[in-house]
Design a protein around this motif. Sequence first.
Motif: not given
Length: 183
Positions: A84-93
């Motif tokens: 899993i690449n480019n993991i973004v949390h916050g509002g995007f998840q």
Amino acid sequence: MPHTASPYLAEGPRVGIRHFSYADGVEFTVRVRESEELHRPWLFPPASREAYAAYAGRLIEDPTKAGFLVCDRADGALAGFVNINNIVHGGFQCGALGYGAFAHAAGRGLMREALGLVVDHAFGPLRLHRLEINVQPGNAASIALARSCGFRLEGFSPRMIYIDGDWRDHERWAITSEQWKSG
């Protein structure tokens, strides 16, 4: 009878998934070299121990990545990998999946089982909401795997990712946690 802890983060009937380690370099690179014909022209995983160490290091140390080795439970051998690449949390998840089977394990359904375990992990402990898979249109095996796991085709992006010396077109496949639960 004593209980031994499983070496896997998650396991199914035939495969288990676990994180990458530096110690896996020898087996991983041997499997990559054995699988070159299967992977080309879609995938170029590290084939040397030095390249593996750099690759594994990014997956181990970078919080925006999570790498999983797919192990055949029958003998513990590496059957493939899912990252899993480019993991973004916050509002995007959200995160972007990449994967590859090794030649000796290809066509046996092991990657389907493994991808399901990784999706469960992503939507569970990693608390992601959406996963994406970007696939070159001619990669029929990868598209079949995405489709079989419930990913839906969302679109086409011309010249999206630089691979093997050129910008390659990709289909965009995705699934959300709600779709996964209802599937």
